[in-house]
Design a protein around this motif. Structure first.
Motif, mmCIF file in Angstrom:
data_model
loop_
_atom_site.group_PDB
_atom_site.id
_atom_site.type_symbol
_atom_site.label_atom_id
_atom_site.label_comp_id
_atom_site.label_asym_id
_atom_site.label_seq_id
_atom_site.Cartn_x
_atom_site.Cartn_y
_atom_site.Cartn_z
ATOM 1 N N THR A 1 0.292 31.932 -27.622
ATOM 2 C CA THR A 1 1.303 31.629 -26.611
ATOM 3 C C THR A 1 1.095 30.218 -26.087
ATOM 4 O O THR A 1 -0.029 29.844 -25.732
ATOM 5 C CB THR A 1 1.226 32.625 -25.436
ATOM 6 N N VAL A 2 2.180 29.443 -26.049
ATOM 7 C CA VAL A 2 2.125 28.087 -25.500
ATOM 8 C C VAL A 2 3.242 27.939 -24.478
ATOM 9 O O VAL A 2 4.418 28.188 -24.788
ATOM 10 C CB VAL A 2 2.283 27.017 -26.599
ATOM 11 N N THR A 3 2.905 27.564 -23.269
ATOM 12 C CA THR A 3 3.904 27.355 -22.216
ATOM 13 C C THR A 3 3.713 25.979 -21.592
ATOM 14 O O THR A 3 2.582 25.485 -21.486
ATOM 15 C CB THR A 3 3.794 28.428 -21.113
ATOM 16 N N ASN B 1 -5.872 19.783 -32.132
ATOM 17 C CA ASN B 1 -7.262 20.250 -32.105
ATOM 18 C C ASN B 1 -7.368 21.634 -31.478
ATOM 19 O O ASN B 1 -8.124 22.491 -31.956
ATOM 20 C CB ASN B 1 -8.139 19.269 -31.335
ATOM 21 N N LEU B 2 -6.617 21.867 -30.411
ATOM 22 C CA LEU B 2 -6.671 23.173 -29.747
ATOM 23 C C LEU B 2 -6.083 24.265 -30.637
ATOM 24 O O LEU B 2 -6.642 25.370 -30.735
ATOM 25 C CB LEU B 2 -5.922 23.114 -28.416
ATOM 26 N N LEU B 3 -4.964 23.980 -31.306
ATOM 27 C CA LEU B 3 -4.363 24.975 -32.194
ATOM 28 C C LEU B 3 -5.236 25.214 -33.425
ATOM 29 O O LEU B 3 -5.363 26.349 -33.897
ATOM 30 C CB LEU B 3 -2.966 24.526 -32.615
ATOM 31 N N SER B 4 -5.834 24.153 -33.946
ATOM 32 C CA SER B 4 -6.732 24.297 -35.087
ATOM 33 C C SER B 4 -7.946 25.133 -34.714
ATOM 34 O O SER B 4 -8.404 25.979 -35.492
ATOM 35 C CB SER B 4 -7.178 22.909 -35.568
ATOM 36 N N ASN B 5 -8.468 24.907 -33.511
ATOM 37 C CA ASN B 5 -9.605 25.684 -33.019
ATOM 38 C C ASN B 5 -9.241 27.165 -32.937
ATOM 39 O O ASN B 5 -10.021 28.043 -33.340
ATOM 40 C CB ASN B 5 -10.007 25.160 -31.638
ATOM 41 N N MET B 6 -8.044 27.460 -32.436
ATOM 42 C CA MET B 6 -7.585 28.841 -32.340
ATOM 43 C C MET B 6 -7.426 29.465 -33.724
ATOM 44 O O MET B 6 -7.887 30.581 -33.986
ATOM 45 C CB MET B 6 -6.253 28.881 -31.587
ATOM 46 N N LEU B 7 -6.791 28.714 -34.640
ATOM 47 C CA LEU B 7 -6.494 29.241 -35.966
ATOM 48 C C LEU B 7 -7.766 29.541 -36.754
ATOM 49 O O LEU B 7 -7.867 30.571 -37.429
ATOM 50 C CB LEU B 7 -5.630 28.240 -36.732
ATOM 51 N N LYS B 8 -8.760 28.661 -36.653
ATOM 52 C CA LYS B 8 -9.968 28.805 -37.463
ATOM 53 C C LYS B 8 -10.982 29.779 -36.882
ATOM 54 O O LYS B 8 -11.723 30.416 -37.623
ATOM 55 C CB LYS B 8 -10.633 27.440 -37.649
ATOM 56 N N HIS B 9 -11.028 29.901 -35.546
ATOM 57 C CA HIS B 9 -12.165 30.603 -34.948
ATOM 58 C C HIS B 9 -11.842 31.840 -34.123
ATOM 59 O O HIS B 9 -12.726 32.644 -33.854
ATOM 60 C CB HIS B 9 -12.951 29.626 -34.055
ATOM 61 N N SER B 10 -10.582 32.004 -33.697
ATOM 62 C CA SER B 10 -10.311 33.067 -32.732
ATOM 63 C C SER B 10 -10.065 34.430 -33.359
ATOM 64 O O SER B 10 -10.284 35.458 -32.725
ATOM 65 C CB SER B 10 -9.106 32.696 -31.859
ATOM 66 N N SER C 1 4.018 16.308 -9.550
ATOM 67 C CA SER C 1 2.968 15.333 -9.859
ATOM 68 C C SER C 1 2.155 15.660 -11.110
ATOM 69 O O SER C 1 1.362 14.826 -11.554
ATOM 70 C CB SER C 1 2.001 15.205 -8.672
ATOM 71 N N GLU C 2 2.326 16.854 -11.698
ATOM 72 C CA GLU C 2 1.501 17.233 -12.839
ATOM 73 C C GLU C 2 2.295 17.996 -13.900
ATOM 74 O O GLU C 2 3.256 18.696 -13.580
ATOM 75 C CB GLU C 2 0.315 18.093 -12.402
ATOM 76 N N ILE C 3 1.849 17.847 -15.131
ATOM 77 C CA ILE C 3 2.353 18.630 -16.260
ATOM 78 C C ILE C 3 1.290 19.684 -16.589
ATOM 79 O O ILE C 3 0.102 19.367 -16.672
ATOM 80 C CB ILE C 3 2.589 17.762 -17.504
ATOM 81 N N PHE C 4 1.710 20.943 -16.789
ATOM 82 C CA PHE C 4 0.763 22.011 -17.113
ATOM 83 C C PHE C 4 1.115 22.588 -18.484
ATOM 84 O O PHE C 4 2.262 22.989 -18.713
ATOM 85 C CB PHE C 4 0.810 23.133 -16.075
ATOM 86 N N ILE C 5 0.143 22.619 -19.375
ATOM 87 C CA ILE C 5 0.337 23.225 -20.695
ATOM 88 C C ILE C 5 -0.732 24.294 -20.879
ATOM 89 O O ILE C 5 -1.928 23.993 -20.845
ATOM 90 C CB ILE C 5 0.246 22.189 -21.826
ATOM 91 N N MET C 6 -0.294 25.532 -21.057
ATOM 92 C CA MET C 6 -1.214 26.650 -21.249
ATOM 93 C C MET C 6 -1.152 27.103 -22.706
ATOM 94 O O MET C 6 -0.074 27.411 -23.230
ATOM 95 C CB MET C 6 -0.848 27.811 -20.330
ATOM 96 N N ILE C 7 -2.305 27.121 -23.367
ATOM 97 C CA ILE C 7 -2.417 27.595 -24.745
ATOM 98 C C ILE C 7 -3.349 28.804 -24.743
ATOM 99 O O ILE C 7 -4.531 28.683 -24.411
ATOM 100 C CB ILE C 7 -2.954 26.493 -25.677
ATOM 101 N N SER C 8 -2.803 29.981 -25.112
ATOM 102 C CA SER C 8 -3.573 31.230 -25.036
ATOM 103 C C SER C 8 -3.523 31.976 -26.354
ATOM 104 O O SER C 8 -2.550 31.892 -27.109
ATOM 105 C CB SER C 8 -3.016 32.129 -23.925
ATOM 106 N N ASP C 9 -4.585 32.724 -26.631
ATOM 107 C CA ASP C 9 -4.604 33.601 -27.803
ATOM 108 C C ASP C 9 -5.221 34.943 -27.409
ATOM 109 O O ASP C 9 -5.786 35.082 -26.325
ATOM 110 C CB ASP C 9 -5.390 32.962 -28.958
ATOM 111 N N ASN C 10 -5.093 35.919 -28.281
ATOM 112 C CA ASN C 10 -5.641 37.253 -28.011
ATOM 113 C C ASN C 10 -6.808 37.570 -28.948
ATOM 114 O O ASN C 10 -7.018 38.711 -29.340
ATOM 115 C CB ASN C 10 -4.550 38.327 -28.161
ATOM 116 N N ASP D 1 5.432 21.956 -36.507
ATOM 117 C CA ASP D 1 4.599 21.718 -37.696
ATOM 118 C C ASP D 1 3.581 22.827 -37.924
ATOM 119 O O ASP D 1 3.003 22.920 -39.018
ATOM 120 C CB ASP D 1 3.875 20.375 -37.567
ATOM 121 N N TRP D 2 3.332 23.665 -36.903
ATOM 122 C CA TRP D 2 2.339 24.729 -37.016
ATOM 123 C C TRP D 2 2.955 26.076 -37.405
ATOM 124 O O TRP D 2 2.217 27.017 -37.718
ATOM 125 C CB TRP D 2 1.579 24.882 -35.691
#
Length: 303
Positions: free
Chosen positions: A219-221, A204-213, A227-236, A168-169
């Motif tokens: 990059t999303v991985t 919210n995290l993607l919106s924060n990146m789009l509006k302010h970064s 025992s855990e799920i890891f989601i990394m959201i990074s921008d430059n 959707d993004w």
């Protein structure tokens, strides 16, 4: 023998009299202190010698006073936080609203060219959307604070769900000329979670990146352990100053950088609150002018 008995009786009587008088004085002193506490002085403490009849009572009374003082401090902090929220709400709504009204009045006056009208309409629409987003974030935060947010936990394929959210993004990212790289496993990883809460977190995290970064790459991985799920959201993008990092998830906190233009100070606070409810956590790493990374950790709870 009679005289000895009389002497012993007198000694015992005198000792009991002294003991009763001493305890009576202590009780009177306790009463004075409690009167002071009732009048609002929660810094007062009761004193008693060890191993006395009233020592245990005194200790329990002190515990009650300390507990009441801590509750009062929490209440005062909560009241202060809500006053800050109302003040921020008043400023963040009145300022763009006044600007929006100003643009609309100019449009109504027919004193501008068609090109200016088009520009003013675009600006007005942007401000109206910003107001709508702020009010939505405020309602969501108040629902979380009041405990009215209803969670529905079901078994979800987190990989598929993440791909749907990211899809959707894509149009928004392309429109803003932001390249993206999504690394989501093709595996079916089912996790018991609230789908709507997870969607709000990622959005919210993607919106924060789009509006302010000001980023040109996102990059999303998604990875996982047993025992855990890891989601990394990074921008430059512009990044976050080191002194701001410990506070970015606090309600109403706004960094003093270009990354917080048009920020309402609630988006990341909502992310943290929802993640906590899901049993997860979030952390951020960043260097000013060198991008930012947000790491989400969710418990891998199999159904």
């Amino acid at each position: 023998m009679i005289w000895i008995a009389i002497v012993l009786l007198c000694v015992v009587t005198i000792s009991q009299f002294i003991y009763i008088r001493s305890n009576k004085k202590k009780i009177r002193d306790i009463s004075y202190v409690l009167d002071d506490v009732v009048n609002g002085n929660l810094d007062r403490r009761l004193l008693a010698n060890e191993e006395t009849v009233i020592s245990d009572l005194v200790y329990k009374m002190n515990e009650i006073i300390i507990h009441d003082k801590n509750k009062l401090i929490e209440t005062e902090k909560s009241e202060k936080a809500y006053k800050e929220l109302v003040t921020s709400l008043s400023h963040d709504i009145r300022t763009p609203l006044a600007s929006l009204v100003g643009y609309l009045e100019v449009l109504e006056s027919d004193s501008c060219s068609p090109e200016e009208q088009k520009n003013f309409l675009m600006v007005s629409k942007t401000k109206a959307l910003n107001l709508s987003e702020y009010i939505q974030a405020l309602f969501e935060w108040l629902k979380l604070e009041s405990g009215e947010w209803i969670y529905h936990y079901e078994s979800e394929n987190i990989c598929e769900l993440t791909r749907i959210i990211l899809a959707d993004w894509i149009i928004k990212l392309e429109k803003n000329k932001i390249d993206f790289h999504f690394d989501i496993p093709e595996d079916s990883i089912f996790v018991v979670m609230d789908k709507n809460a997870f969607q709000r977190i990622v959005n919210n995290l993607l919106s924060n990146m789009l509006k302010h970064s000001g980023a040109s790459l996102l990059t999303v991985t998604l990875t996982h352990s047993t025992s855990e799920i890891f989601i990394m959201i990074s921008d430059n993008g512009v990044g976050i100053a080191e002194q701001d990092l410990p506070f970015i998830f606090d309600r109403l906190y706004k960094c003093d950088t270009s990354r917080t233009n048009n920020s309402n100070g609630l988006g990341l606070a909502i992310v943290k609150e929802l993640l906590t409810a899901l049993g997860g956590e979030i952390s951020a790493k960043s260097t000013l002018n060198d991008g930012a990374s947000f790491l989400l950790k969710l418990p891998y709870k199999h159904k």
